[in-house]
Design a protein around this motif. Structure first.
Motif, PDB file in Angstrom:
ATOM      1  N   MET A   1     -12.294  -6.655  -9.182  1.00 47.73           N
ATOM      2  CA  MET A   1     -13.194  -6.543  -8.035  1.00 47.73           C
ATOM      3  C   MET A   1     -12.379  -6.352  -6.769  1.00 47.73           C
ATOM      4  SD  MET A   1     -16.334  -9.061  -6.959  1.00 47.73           S
ATOM      5  CE  MET A   1     -15.312 -10.524  -6.857  1.00 47.73           C
ATOM      6  N   HIS A   2     -12.894  -5.575  -5.847  1.00 47.66           N
ATOM      7  CA  HIS A   2     -12.216  -5.332  -4.575  1.00 47.66           C
ATOM      8  C   HIS A   2     -11.977  -6.645  -3.866  1.00 47.66           C
ATOM      9  CE1 HIS A   2     -11.283  -2.730  -1.107  1.00 47.66           C
ATOM     10  NE2 HIS A   2     -11.836  -3.687  -0.373  1.00 47.66           N
ATOM     11  N   ASN A   3     -10.834  -6.813  -3.255  1.00 51.43           N
ATOM     12  CA  ASN A   3     -10.497  -8.045  -2.547  1.00 51.43           C
ATOM     13  C   ASN A   3     -11.298  -8.154  -1.261  1.00 51.43           C
ATOM     14  OD1 ASN A   3      -9.329 -10.181  -1.197  1.00 51.43           O
ATOM     15  ND2 ASN A   3      -7.217  -9.532  -1.610  1.00 51.43           N
ATOM     16  N   ARG A   4     -12.202  -9.132  -1.203  1.00 54.27           N
ATOM     17  CA  ARG A   4     -13.063  -9.222  -0.035  1.00 54.27           C
ATOM     18  C   ARG A   4     -12.315  -9.591   1.236  1.00 54.27           C
ATOM     19  NH1 ARG A   4     -15.473 -13.339  -3.284  1.00 54.27           N
ATOM     20  NH2 ARG A   4     -14.656 -15.380  -2.845  1.00 54.27           N
ATOM     21  N   ASN A   5     -11.091 -10.179   1.089  1.00 50.74           N
ATOM     22  CA  ASN A   5     -10.310 -10.520   2.272  1.00 50.74           C
ATOM     23  C   ASN A   5      -9.824  -9.276   3.004  1.00 50.74           C
ATOM     24  OD1 ASN A   5     -10.530 -13.332   1.834  1.00 50.74           O
ATOM     25  ND2 ASN A   5      -8.845 -13.259   0.357  1.00 50.74           N
ATOM     26  N   GLU A   6      -9.856  -8.118   2.332  1.00 53.30           N
ATOM     27  CA  GLU A   6      -9.398  -6.887   2.950  1.00 53.30           C
ATOM     28  C   GLU A   6     -10.543  -6.087   3.571  1.00 53.30           C
ATOM     29  OE1 GLU A   6      -7.341  -4.754  -0.069  1.00 53.30           O
ATOM     30  OE2 GLU A   6      -5.728  -6.211  -0.251  1.00 53.30           O
ATOM     31  N   ASP A   7     -11.780  -6.585   3.445  1.00 55.59           N
ATOM     32  CA  ASP A   7     -12.916  -5.855   3.990  1.00 55.59           C
ATOM     33  C   ASP A   7     -12.777  -5.748   5.508  1.00 55.59           C
ATOM     34  OD1 ASP A   7     -13.866  -5.831   1.455  1.00 55.59           O
ATOM     35  OD2 ASP A   7     -15.467  -7.282   1.764  1.00 55.59           O
ATOM     36  N   SER A   8     -12.561  -4.542   5.997  1.00 57.77           N
ATOM     37  CA  SER A   8     -12.407  -4.360   7.442  1.00 57.77           C
ATOM     38  C   SER A   8     -13.287  -3.235   7.956  1.00 57.77           C
ATOM     39  CB  SER A   8     -10.935  -4.066   7.779  1.00 57.77           C
ATOM     40  OG  SER A   8     -10.506  -2.895   7.100  1.00 57.77           O
ATOM     41  N   ASN A   9     -14.069  -2.627   7.078  1.00 56.67           N
ATOM     42  CA  ASN A   9     -15.012  -1.607   7.516  1.00 56.67           C
ATOM     43  C   ASN A   9     -16.169  -1.538   6.520  1.00 56.67           C
ATOM     44  OD1 ASN A   9     -14.167  -0.004   5.296  1.00 56.67           O
ATOM     45  ND2 ASN A   9     -12.609   1.006   6.535  1.00 56.67           N
ATOM     46  N   LEU A  10     -17.072  -0.608   6.758  1.00 57.46           N
ATOM     47  CA  LEU A  10     -18.290  -0.527   5.958  1.00 57.46           C
ATOM     48  C   LEU A  10     -18.015  -0.079   4.523  1.00 57.46           C
ATOM     49  CD1 LEU A  10     -21.296  -0.840   5.873  1.00 57.46           C
ATOM     50  CD2 LEU A  10     -21.546   1.338   7.068  1.00 57.46           C
ATOM     51  N   MET A  11     -17.128   0.897   4.335  1.00 57.23           N
ATOM     52  CA  MET A  11     -16.821   1.369   2.983  1.00 57.23           C
ATOM     53  C   MET A  11     -16.155   0.271   2.148  1.00 57.23           C
ATOM     54  SD  MET A  11     -18.033   4.268   2.154  1.00 57.23           S
ATOM     55  CE  MET A  11     -17.129   4.459   0.616  1.00 57.23           C
ATOM     56  N   ASP A  12     -15.303  -0.545   2.768  1.00 58.96           N
ATOM     57  CA  ASP A  12     -14.692  -1.664   2.048  1.00 58.96           C
ATOM     58  C   ASP A  12     -15.772  -2.617   1.540  1.00 58.96           C
ATOM     59  OD1 ASP A  12     -12.114  -0.819   2.400  1.00 58.96           O
ATOM     60  OD2 ASP A  12     -11.666  -2.138   4.083  1.00 58.96           O
ATOM     61  N   LEU A  13     -16.732  -2.916   2.410  1.00 62.93           N
ATOM     62  CA  LEU A  13     -17.796  -3.845   2.041  1.00 62.93           C
ATOM     63  C   LEU A  13     -18.654  -3.269   0.916  1.00 62.93           C
ATOM     64  CD1 LEU A  13     -19.046  -6.623   3.055  1.00 62.93           C
ATOM     65  CD2 LEU A  13     -20.800  -5.199   4.068  1.00 62.93           C
ATOM     66  N   ILE A  14     -19.010  -1.991   1.036  1.00 64.56           N
ATOM     67  CA  ILE A  14     -19.817  -1.341  -0.007  1.00 64.56           C
ATOM     68  C   ILE A  14     -19.057  -1.337  -1.326  1.00 64.56           C
ATOM     69  CG2 ILE A  14     -20.751   0.889  -0.751  1.00 64.56           C
ATOM     70  CD1 ILE A  14     -21.557   1.365   2.194  1.00 64.56           C
ATOM     71  N   SER A  15     -17.752  -1.098  -1.269  1.00 70.76           N
ATOM     72  CA  SER A  15     -16.936  -1.108  -2.482  1.00 70.76           C
ATOM     73  C   SER A  15     -16.941  -2.493  -3.127  1.00 70.76           C
ATOM     74  CB  SER A  15     -15.504  -0.684  -2.152  1.00 70.76           C
ATOM     75  OG  SER A  15     -14.697  -0.686  -3.303  1.00 70.76           O
ATOM     76  N   SER A  16     -16.848  -3.548  -2.289  1.00 68.68           N
ATOM     77  CA  SER A  16     -16.889  -4.920  -2.806  1.00 68.68           C
ATOM     78  C   SER A  16     -18.194  -5.183  -3.544  1.00 68.68           C
ATOM     79  CB  SER A  16     -16.762  -5.933  -1.659  1.00 68.68           C
ATOM     80  OG  SER A  16     -15.485  -5.923  -1.109  1.00 68.68           O
ATOM     81  N   ILE A  17     -19.302  -4.725  -2.958  1.00 72.06           N
ATOM     82  CA  ILE A  17     -20.618  -4.947  -3.559  1.00 72.06           C
ATOM     83  C   ILE A  17     -20.795  -4.098  -4.811  1.00 72.06           C
ATOM     84  CG2 ILE A  17     -23.103  -4.731  -3.171  1.00 72.06           C
ATOM     85  CD1 ILE A  17     -22.520  -5.223  -0.178  1.00 72.06           C
ATOM     86  N   GLU A  18     -20.323  -2.861  -4.741  1.00 71.34           N
ATOM     87  CA  GLU A  18     -20.488  -1.926  -5.861  1.00 71.34           C
ATOM     88  C   GLU A  18     -19.739  -2.404  -7.102  1.00 71.34           C
ATOM     89  OE1 GLU A  18     -20.494   2.914  -6.345  1.00 71.34           O
ATOM     90  OE2 GLU A  18     -18.925   1.996  -5.125  1.00 71.34           O
ATOM     91  N   HIS A  19     -18.580  -3.024  -6.890  1.00 64.58           N
ATOM     92  CA  HIS A  19     -17.750  -3.431  -8.022  1.00 64.58           C
ATOM     93  C   HIS A  19     -17.836  -4.923  -8.308  1.00 64.58           C
ATOM     94  CE1 HIS A  19     -15.752   0.369  -6.609  1.00 64.58           C
ATOM     95  NE2 HIS A  19     -15.918   0.611  -7.886  1.00 64.58           N
ATOM     96  N   MET A  20     -18.860  -5.580  -7.777  1.00 61.66           N
ATOM     97  CA  MET A  20     -18.993  -7.018  -8.014  1.00 61.66           C
ATOM     98  C   MET A  20     -19.323  -7.303  -9.477  1.00 61.66           C
ATOM     99  SD  MET A  20     -22.631  -7.701  -6.142  1.00 61.66           S
ATOM    100  CE  MET A  20     -24.125  -6.876  -6.713  1.00 61.66           C
TER     101      MET A  20
END
Length: 197
Positions: A1-20
């Motif tokens: 799963m994408h590391n949520r600590n690196e979420d710094s923009n909208l695409m990062d957040l969407i990637s975190s949710i998409e790969h949860m």
């Protein structure tokens, strides 16, 4: 799963949710909260705003009110000094079908890339200790206003967009996005007032 600590923009957040990680054919609020983190005020606001705004997902009856409950609880706890947010089981268990959720995610991706291109660190003092609490207070007001907005066409979209801007501002440390979110909430309130007169 994408590391949520690196979420710094909208695409990062969407990637975190998409790969949860989630097991069933449905996606619950708990799945999404787990993906973005219980300590993450900005991402939680952003998720609530996006869900309210997104066609298919946000159009489900009661969804804006559900997101309002999430924002209200998180905002009150932040103002009270909590570091990790508690959410009740009845809210965390609410879910939608995986198919609808996936369609919503795909619809978000194209505008997300464009929005990320506009974000940068600006007026970072607005995203500091005091700024976050002012934002939480505004979010609390938005959450209280959202349930009746379901009965006024387009007003819930205005609230969803305001939450999205406020979440983006905190995630990207972009004070301009926060100011736009405050202004949009003010404009939405004015629109509602005019509609009721």
């Amino acid at each position: 799963m994408h590391n949520r600590n690196e979420d710094s923009n909208l695409m990062d957040l969407i990637s975190s949710i998409e790969h949860m990680e989630q097991d069933a054919s449905r996606v619950s609020v708990d799945d999404v909260v787990h993906a973005v983190g219980r300590r993450s005020f900005g991402p939680l606001l952003l998720v609530a705003g996006l869900i309210t705004l997104t066609p298919i997902v946000g159009d489900i009856p009661g969804m804006p009110t559900l997101m309002a409950a999430l924002v209200l609880l998180v905002s009150v706890q932040l103002l009270a000094g909590s570091e990790a947010f508690w959410l009740p089981g009845w809210l965390l268990k609410r879910s939608i079908s995986q198919q609808k959720f996936d369609k919503g995610i795909q619809l978000m991706k194209k505008p997300a890339r464009w929005i990320d291109g506009l974000l940068r660190v600006r007026l970072p003092w607005l995203t500091g200790y005091i700024g976050i609490r002012v934002t939480a207070l505004v979010c609390l007001l938005i959450a209280l206003a959202m349930p009746p907005m379901e009965f006024i066409p387009f007003s819930a979209n205005g609230a969803g967009l305001a939450l999205t801007l406020l979440g983006l501002g905190l995630v990207a440390r972009d004070g301009i996005a926060l100011l736009l979110g405050f202004a949009l909430f003010g404009a939405t309130c004015a629109f509602i007032t005019m509609s009721l007169i």
